[in-house]
Design a protein around this motif. Structure first.
Motif, PDB file in Angstrom:
ATOM      1  N   ASP A   1       0.831  -1.213   0.000  1.00  0.00           N
ATOM      2  CA  ASP A   1       0.000   0.000   0.000  1.00  0.00           C
ATOM      3  C   ASP A   1       0.865   1.263   0.000  1.00  0.00           C
ATOM      4  O   ASP A   1       0.542   2.247  -0.680  1.00  0.00           O
ATOM      5  CB  ASP A   1      -0.920   0.005   1.234  1.00  0.00           C
ATOM      6  CG  ASP A   1      -1.961  -1.111   1.184  1.00  0.00           C
ATOM      7  OD1 ASP A   1      -2.191  -1.677   0.091  1.00  0.00           O
ATOM      8  OD2 ASP A   1      -2.535  -1.428   2.246  1.00  0.00           O
ATOM      9  N   TRP A   2       1.954   1.229   0.760  1.00  0.00           N
ATOM     10  CA  TRP A   2       2.876   2.375   0.792  1.00  0.00           C
ATOM     11  C   TRP A   2       3.497   2.601  -0.585  1.00  0.00           C
ATOM     12  O   TRP A   2       3.576   3.741  -1.056  1.00  0.00           O
ATOM     13  CB  TRP A   2       3.947   2.127   1.846  1.00  0.00           C
ATOM     14  CG  TRP A   2       4.938   3.239   2.003  1.00  0.00           C
ATOM     15  CD1 TRP A   2       4.827   4.343   2.802  1.00  0.00           C
ATOM     16  CD2 TRP A   2       6.211   3.369   1.334  1.00  0.00           C
ATOM     17  NE1 TRP A   2       5.940   5.147   2.684  1.00  0.00           N
ATOM     18  CE2 TRP A   2       6.803   4.577   1.791  1.00  0.00           C
ATOM     19  CE3 TRP A   2       6.900   2.582   0.419  1.00  0.00           C
ATOM     20  CZ2 TRP A   2       8.052   5.005   1.349  1.00  0.00           C
ATOM     21  CZ3 TRP A   2       8.145   3.010  -0.033  1.00  0.00           C
ATOM     22  CH2 TRP A   2       8.704   4.207   0.426  1.00  0.00           C
ATOM     23  N   LEU A   3       3.929   1.533  -1.234  1.00  0.00           N
ATOM     24  CA  LEU A   3       4.513   1.658  -2.567  1.00  0.00           C
ATOM     25  C   LEU A   3       3.500   2.226  -3.562  1.00  0.00           C
ATOM     26  O   LEU A   3       3.843   3.054  -4.411  1.00  0.00           O
ATOM     27  CB  LEU A   3       4.999   0.294  -3.062  1.00  0.00           C
ATOM     28  CG  LEU A   3       6.254  -0.269  -2.385  1.00  0.00           C
ATOM     29  CD1 LEU A   3       6.465  -1.719  -2.805  1.00  0.00           C
ATOM     30  CD2 LEU A   3       7.479   0.570  -2.731  1.00  0.00           C
ATOM     31  N   ALA A   4       2.250   1.782  -3.446  1.00  0.00           N
ATOM     32  CA  ALA A   4       1.210   2.258  -4.357  1.00  0.00           C
ATOM     33  C   ALA A   4       0.886   3.731  -4.111  1.00  0.00           C
ATOM     34  O   ALA A   4       0.572   4.467  -5.055  1.00  0.00           O
ATOM     35  CB  ALA A   4      -0.055   1.405  -4.205  1.00  0.00           C
TER      36      ALA A   4
ATOM     37  N   GLU B   1       3.021   6.081  -2.332  1.00  0.00           N
ATOM     38  CA  GLU B   1       4.201   6.960  -2.419  1.00  0.00           C
ATOM     39  C   GLU B   1       4.870   6.914  -3.792  1.00  0.00           C
ATOM     40  O   GLU B   1       5.542   7.864  -4.190  1.00  0.00           O
ATOM     41  CB  GLU B   1       5.212   6.578  -1.333  1.00  0.00           C
ATOM     42  CG  GLU B   1       4.701   6.745   0.090  1.00  0.00           C
ATOM     43  CD  GLU B   1       4.387   8.194   0.412  1.00  0.00           C
ATOM     44  OE1 GLU B   1       5.091   9.099  -0.078  1.00  0.00           O
ATOM     45  OE2 GLU B   1       3.422   8.422   1.173  1.00  0.00           O
ATOM     46  N   ARG B   2       4.719   5.799  -4.483  1.00  0.00           N
ATOM     47  CA  ARG B   2       5.253   5.627  -5.838  1.00  0.00           C
ATOM     48  C   ARG B   2       6.715   6.047  -5.975  1.00  0.00           C
ATOM     49  O   ARG B   2       7.044   6.913  -6.800  1.00  0.00           O
ATOM     50  CB  ARG B   2       4.398   6.408  -6.839  1.00  0.00           C
ATOM     51  CG  ARG B   2       2.966   5.931  -6.906  1.00  0.00           C
ATOM     52  CD  ARG B   2       2.184   6.651  -7.979  1.00  0.00           C
ATOM     53  NE  ARG B   2       0.837   6.127  -8.101  1.00  0.00           N
ATOM     54  CZ  ARG B   2      -0.027   6.513  -9.043  1.00  0.00           C
ATOM     55  NH1 ARG B   2       0.330   7.424  -9.929  1.00  0.00           N
ATOM     56  NH2 ARG B   2      -1.231   5.974  -9.092  1.00  0.00           N
TER      57      ARG B   2
ATOM     58  N   ALA C   1       8.974   4.549  -7.411  1.00  0.00           N
ATOM     59  CA  ALA C   1       9.433   4.205  -8.765  1.00  0.00           C
ATOM     60  C   ALA C   1       8.454   4.697  -9.823  1.00  0.00           C
ATOM     61  O   ALA C   1       8.575   4.329 -10.991  1.00  0.00           O
ATOM     62  CB  ALA C   1       9.606   2.691  -8.884  1.00  0.00           C
ATOM     63  N   GLY C   2       7.491   5.516  -9.407  1.00  0.00           N
ATOM     64  CA  GLY C   2       6.441   5.910 -10.329  1.00  0.00           C
ATOM     65  C   GLY C   2       5.306   4.904 -10.304  1.00  0.00           C
ATOM     66  O   GLY C   2       5.227   4.038  -9.428  1.00  0.00           O
ATOM     67  N   ASP C   3       4.448   4.988 -11.278  1.00  0.00           N
ATOM     68  CA  ASP C   3       3.273   4.106 -11.341  1.00  0.00           C
ATOM     69  C   ASP C   3       3.643   2.819 -12.067  1.00  0.00           C
ATOM     70  O   ASP C   3       3.356   2.647 -13.251  1.00  0.00           O
ATOM     71  CB  ASP C   3       2.129   4.824 -12.061  1.00  0.00           C
ATOM     72  CG  ASP C   3       0.859   3.986 -12.080  1.00  0.00           C
ATOM     73  OD1 ASP C   3       0.743   3.068 -11.244  1.00  0.00           O
ATOM     74  OD2 ASP C   3      -0.010   4.242 -12.939  1.00  0.00           O
ATOM     75  N   VAL C   4       4.316   1.917 -11.348  1.00  0.00           N
ATOM     76  CA  VAL C   4       4.733   0.648 -11.947  1.00  0.00           C
ATOM     77  C   VAL C   4       4.101  -0.511 -11.174  1.00  0.00           C
ATOM     78  O   VAL C   4       3.761  -0.375 -10.001  1.00  0.00           O
ATOM     79  CB  VAL C   4       6.271   0.495 -11.955  1.00  0.00           C
ATOM     80  CG1 VAL C   4       6.918   1.578 -12.804  1.00  0.00           C
ATOM     81  CG2 VAL C   4       6.835   0.492 -10.541  1.00  0.00           C
TER      82      VAL C   4
ATOM     83  N   ILE D   1       3.716  -4.050  -9.080  1.00  0.00           N
ATOM     84  CA  ILE D   1       4.443  -4.545  -7.915  1.00  0.00           C
ATOM     85  C   ILE D   1       4.459  -6.064  -7.933  1.00  0.00           C
ATOM     86  O   ILE D   1       3.448  -6.712  -8.203  1.00  0.00           O
ATOM     87  CB  ILE D   1       3.785  -4.044  -6.613  1.00  0.00           C
ATOM     88  CG1 ILE D   1       3.840  -2.508  -6.544  1.00  0.00           C
ATOM     89  CG2 ILE D   1       4.456  -4.655  -5.378  1.00  0.00           C
ATOM     90  CD1 ILE D   1       2.969  -1.912  -5.446  1.00  0.00           C
TER      91      ILE D   1
ATOM     92  N   ARG E   1      -3.113  -4.862  -6.810  1.00  0.00           N
ATOM     93  CA  ARG E   1      -1.835  -4.157  -6.770  1.00  0.00           C
ATOM     94  C   ARG E   1      -0.631  -5.066  -7.012  1.00  0.00           C
ATOM     95  O   ARG E   1       0.434  -4.578  -7.400  1.00  0.00           O
ATOM     96  CB  ARG E   1      -1.673  -3.445  -5.425  1.00  0.00           C
ATOM     97  CG  ARG E   1      -2.629  -2.272  -5.279  1.00  0.00           C
ATOM     98  CD  ARG E   1      -2.479  -1.542  -3.967  1.00  0.00           C
ATOM     99  NE  ARG E   1      -3.283  -0.314  -3.994  1.00  0.00           N
ATOM    100  CZ  ARG E   1      -3.511   0.448  -2.941  1.00  0.00           C
ATOM    101  NH1 ARG E   1      -2.994   0.110  -1.765  1.00  0.00           N
ATOM    102  NH2 ARG E   1      -4.242   1.550  -3.050  1.00  0.00           N
TER     103      ARG E   1
END
Length: 217
Positions: A96-99, A101-102, A104-107, A109, A131
């Motif tokens: 959820d944090w990666l989604a 804060e991004r 790496a951008g919208d890539v 996971i 996700r």
């Protein structure tokens, strides 16, 4: 290959989890690692696999799923390393944090789980199907994911050493429960920790191919 590397602290519930991020230029996806029992984000095997993924243009996140205080308790009791529900909830929180804060951008996971970490990765994937685009298990214990296996909708690669007979059996059963999203591959001549020459490199190569195939848009 040029890349950015750094350590971040990821808030998940009441926990603050340290993580090492590596971001290649224009990453095609991000792979979050879940280490096995008694290990840490600095697991030499996972670090080696992560380097191969970086070379393929994949960002990586190697996170500790327990806080330092929890690690101290676990060193005495070994109870938290087998708390698959806790570990899976921490993984899902990092997803959820990666989604959000991004970094790496919208890539897309992916999740890479070793040993008990594979069970946590599969449980997390079952709750974050929107996700998580791919899962790889190395010498995993997918049986510990129990009822979550039937809920996984994410392409999942199970990698097992050819000499790791008990774990092969457990993974064969798990692949049957995963249905069409699961694939089992056996690395000849490898034991549970893939310590034999060239076997970990095969794991890294197979994982890299799986992630680039299923995470590339």
């Amino acid at each position: 290959m040029d890349e950015q590397r750094g350590t971040v602290t990821i808030p998940v519930g009441d926990a603050q989890l340290p993580a090492d991020l590596t971001l290649p230029v224009q990453p095609v996806g991000m792979v979050l690692f879940a280490h096995g029992s008694g290990s840490s984000r600095r697991s030499p095997r996972n670090v080696a696999v992560a380097r191969t993924l970086n070379d393929r243009g994949l960002g990586t996140v190697l996170a500790d799923l327990l806080t330092p205080a929890e690690d101290e308790v676990d060193a005495e009791t070994a109870e938290l390393r087998f708390d698959i529900g806790l570990l899976a909830s921490r993984l899902a929180g990092i997803v959820d944090w990666l989604a959000a804060e991004r970094p790496a951008g919208d890539v897309p996971i992916g999740l890479f789980g070793a040993s008990t970490g594979a069970a946590a990765a599969l449980v997390a994937a079952s709750t974050r199907a929107d996700r998580v685009g791919a899962v790889v298990s190395r010498g995993g214990r997918p049986d510990l994911a129990e009822g979550a296996l039937a809920q996984v909708r994410t392409p999942t690669l199970l990698l097992v050493g050819g000499l790791d007979e008990e774990v092969i059996t457990l993974n064969e059963r798990a692949r049957a429960e995963l249905g069409e999203v699961g694939e089992l591959r056996v690395i000849p001549g490898a034991t549970h920790l893939f310590e034999e020459p060239g076997t970990l490199e095969q794991v890294a190569d197979q994982a890299g191919g799986w992630f680039t195939t299923h995470l590339s848009r």
